[in-house]
Design an enzyme around this catalytic site. Structure first.
Site, PDB file in Angstrom:
ATOM      1  N   HIS A 125      -9.410   1.102   4.787  1.00  0.00           N
ATOM      2  CA  HIS A 125      -8.121   1.311   5.465  1.00  0.00           C
ATOM      3  C   HIS A 125      -8.347   2.241   6.658  1.00  0.00           C
ATOM      4  O   HIS A 125      -9.149   3.172   6.592  1.00  0.00           O
ATOM      5  CB  HIS A 125      -7.096   1.917   4.495  1.00  0.00           C
TER       6      HIS A 125
ATOM      7  N   GLY B  81       2.209   2.206  10.623  1.00  0.00           N
ATOM      8  CA  GLY B  81       3.125   3.331  10.443  1.00  0.00           C
ATOM      9  C   GLY B  81       3.818   3.775  11.716  1.00  0.00           C
ATOM     10  O   GLY B  81       4.438   4.827  11.762  1.00  0.00           O
TER      11      GLY B  81
ATOM     12  N   SER C  14       3.272  -2.193  10.345  1.00  0.00           N
ATOM     13  CA  SER C  14       4.718  -2.179  10.548  1.00  0.00           C
ATOM     14  C   SER C  14       5.376  -3.527  10.271  1.00  0.00           C
ATOM     15  O   SER C  14       6.378  -3.873  10.896  1.00  0.00           O
ATOM     16  CB  SER C  14       5.073  -1.660  11.952  1.00  0.00           C
TER      17      SER C  14
ATOM     18  N   ASN D 294       0.882  -1.177   0.000  1.00  0.00           N
ATOM     19  CA  ASN D 294       0.000   0.000   0.000  1.00  0.00           C
ATOM     20  C   ASN D 294       0.914   1.220   0.000  1.00  0.00           C
ATOM     21  O   ASN D 294       1.474   1.577   1.028  1.00  0.00           O
ATOM     22  CB  ASN D 294      -0.890  -0.026   1.252  1.00  0.00           C
ATOM     23  N   TRP D 295       1.078   1.814  -1.165  1.00  0.00           N
ATOM     24  CA  TRP D 295       2.027   2.931  -1.293  1.00  0.00           C
ATOM     25  C   TRP D 295       1.522   4.215  -0.646  1.00  0.00           C
ATOM     26  O   TRP D 295       2.269   5.172  -0.516  1.00  0.00           O
ATOM     27  CB  TRP D 295       2.331   3.186  -2.772  1.00  0.00           C
ATOM     28  N   LYS D 296       0.242   4.250  -0.329  1.00  0.00           N
ATOM     29  CA  LYS D 296      -0.378   5.471   0.222  1.00  0.00           C
ATOM     30  C   LYS D 296      -0.087   6.650  -0.700  1.00  0.00           C
ATOM     31  O   LYS D 296       0.026   6.470  -1.914  1.00  0.00           O
ATOM     32  CB  LYS D 296       0.107   5.721   1.658  1.00  0.00           C
TER      33      LYS D 296
ATOM     34  N   GLU E 134      -5.451  -5.160  10.535  1.00  0.00           N
ATOM     35  CA  GLU E 134      -4.453  -4.111  10.735  1.00  0.00           C
ATOM     36  C   GLU E 134      -4.748  -3.385  12.039  1.00  0.00           C
ATOM     37  O   GLU E 134      -5.588  -2.463  12.069  1.00  0.00           O
ATOM     38  CB  GLU E 134      -4.512  -3.108   9.580  1.00  0.00           C
TER      39      GLU E 134
ATOM     40  N   GLY F 238       2.794  -1.173   4.255  1.00  0.00           N
ATOM     41  CA  GLY F 238       2.880   0.250   3.929  1.00  0.00           C
ATOM     42  C   GLY F 238       4.319   0.649   3.672  1.00  0.00           C
ATOM     43  O   GLY F 238       4.878   0.449   2.598  1.00  0.00           O
ATOM     44  N   GLY F 239       4.970   1.211   4.688  1.00  0.00           N
ATOM     45  CA  GLY F 239       6.316   1.770   4.548  1.00  0.00           C
ATOM     46  C   GLY F 239       7.307   0.855   3.847  1.00  0.00           C
ATOM     47  O   GLY F 239       8.043   1.277   2.946  1.00  0.00           O
TER      48      GLY F 239
ATOM     49  N   GLU G 247      -6.775   4.656   7.736  1.00  0.00           N
ATOM     50  CA  GLU G 247      -6.605   6.098   7.455  1.00  0.00           C
ATOM     51  C   GLU G 247      -7.860   6.661   6.791  1.00  0.00           C
ATOM     52  O   GLU G 247      -8.227   7.813   7.021  1.00  0.00           O
ATOM     53  CB  GLU G 247      -5.353   6.308   6.586  1.00  0.00           C
TER      54      GLU G 247
HETATM   55  C1  PEP Z   1      -0.805   0.047   5.929  1.00  0.00           C
HETATM   56  O1  PEP Z   1      -0.845   1.211   5.582  1.00  0.00           O
HETATM   57  O2  PEP Z   1      -1.713  -0.718   5.578  1.00  0.00           O
HETATM   58  C2  PEP Z   1       0.325  -0.388   6.747  1.00  0.00           C
HETATM   59  C3  PEP Z   1       0.281  -1.591   7.265  1.00  0.00           C
HETATM   60  O3  PEP Z   1       1.344   0.502   6.916  1.00  0.00           O
HETATM   61  P1  PEP Z   1       2.783   0.208   7.622  1.00  0.00           P
HETATM   62  O4  PEP Z   1       3.275  -1.090   7.053  1.00  0.00           O
HETATM   63  O5  PEP Z   1       3.639   1.371   7.228  1.00  0.00           O
HETATM   64  O6  PEP Z   1       2.515   0.123   9.068  1.00  0.00           O
END
Ligand code: PEP
Length: 250
Positions: free
Chosen positions: A95, A173, A212, A9-11, A167, A233-234, A97
């Site tokens: 999600h 994040g 994470s 998930n590049w956001k 999640e 994500g990251g 966010e």
């Molecule tokens: C996400 O945005 O779905 C996510 C899991 O982010 P991160 O891996 O950065 O925690």
């Protein structure tokens, strides 16, 4: 056997140039990934570039959101049929966010799940509790409520057409990851809740962990019985890290 799925998930990150080099890195390292499916969920405006670069490869792509409405005067929104034009296989819905920053409630997320599914995409339904909710001991109450909204709207069978991503909001994040045991406990509880109504769906649905997950902790999370992959994500923004996770998935 459920095939593992590792979805990035590049956001709201990247540029045309950085995405090209990220995808080149992923494509070059694919040879070592055995069993897992890899997907990237890109910002809308880069979907055409992503499609150009990934068609003919085993890497799938998708969107991070979509409108629950088919078409019309909804400035700034993107419909399921538009995503079909770019052959998106996946669309993330719900999600955290989107839920917390853009006010998406369970009913809206369920509507988005349904339009994505009806359009032939695989929705990735995100569920998970906040830190306060975990500390209050209501993790499963929250997760069940989020799942029930989709089950009530689309039926339990509809979950066989999608993917669930557990999640925990406090892990997204933040660098704080659920321990493998904590994550497994929730994944198993989700699967047994689904099994109460439909054992076939429960056995089939992929339940990803997100929060994470990174190159260092992926293997121990992915080794758990009910963790069928990751929503990343990251760590999905660096091809080497993302590929390390995909390799750990199988
Ligand atoms: C996400 O945005 O779905 C996510 C899991 O982010 P991160 O891996 O950065 O925690």
């Amino acid at each position: 056997m459920r095939q593992p799925l590792v979805a990035g998930n590049w956001k709201m990150n990247g540029s045309r140039a950085s995405i090209e080099s990220l995808l080149n890195g992923i494509k070059q390292g694919l040879g070592d990934v055995n069993n897992a499916e890899i997907a990237v969920c890109a910002p809308y405006v880069y979907l055409a570039d992503v499609e150009d670069q990934l068609q003919g490869t085993p890497v799938a792509w998708g969107a991070q959101n979509l409108s629950e409405i088919a078409s019309g005067a909804f400035t700034g929104e993107i419909s399921a049929s538009m995503l079909n034009d770019f052959h998106c296989k996946y669309a993330i819905v719900g999600h955290s966010e989107r839920r917390s920053l853009y006010g998406e409630d369970d009913a809206l997320v369920a509507a988005k799940y349904e339009v994505a599914r009806a359009a032939g995409m695989k929705p990735i339904l995100c569920v998970g509790e906040t830190l306060d909710e975990r500390e209050a001991g209501i993790t499963m109450e929250v997760v069940n409520r989020q799942l029930d909204a989709v089950i009530e709207k689309s039926g339990i069978e509809s979950l066989a057409d999608g993917v669930i991503a557990y999640e925990p909001v406090w892990a997204i994040g933040t660098g704080k990851t659920a321990t493998p045991e904590m994550a497994q406990e929730v994944h198993a509880a989700i699967r047994s809740k689904l099994a109460e109504n439909n054992a076939e769906v429960a056995a089939k649905v992929q339940i990803l962990y997100g929060g994470s997950m990174n190159a260092a902790n992926a293997a121990e999370l992915l080794a758990m019985e009910d963790i069928d992959g990751g929503l990343i994500g990251g760590a999905s923004l660096k091809s080497e890290d993302f590929l390390t996770i995909a390799r750990a998935a199988g």
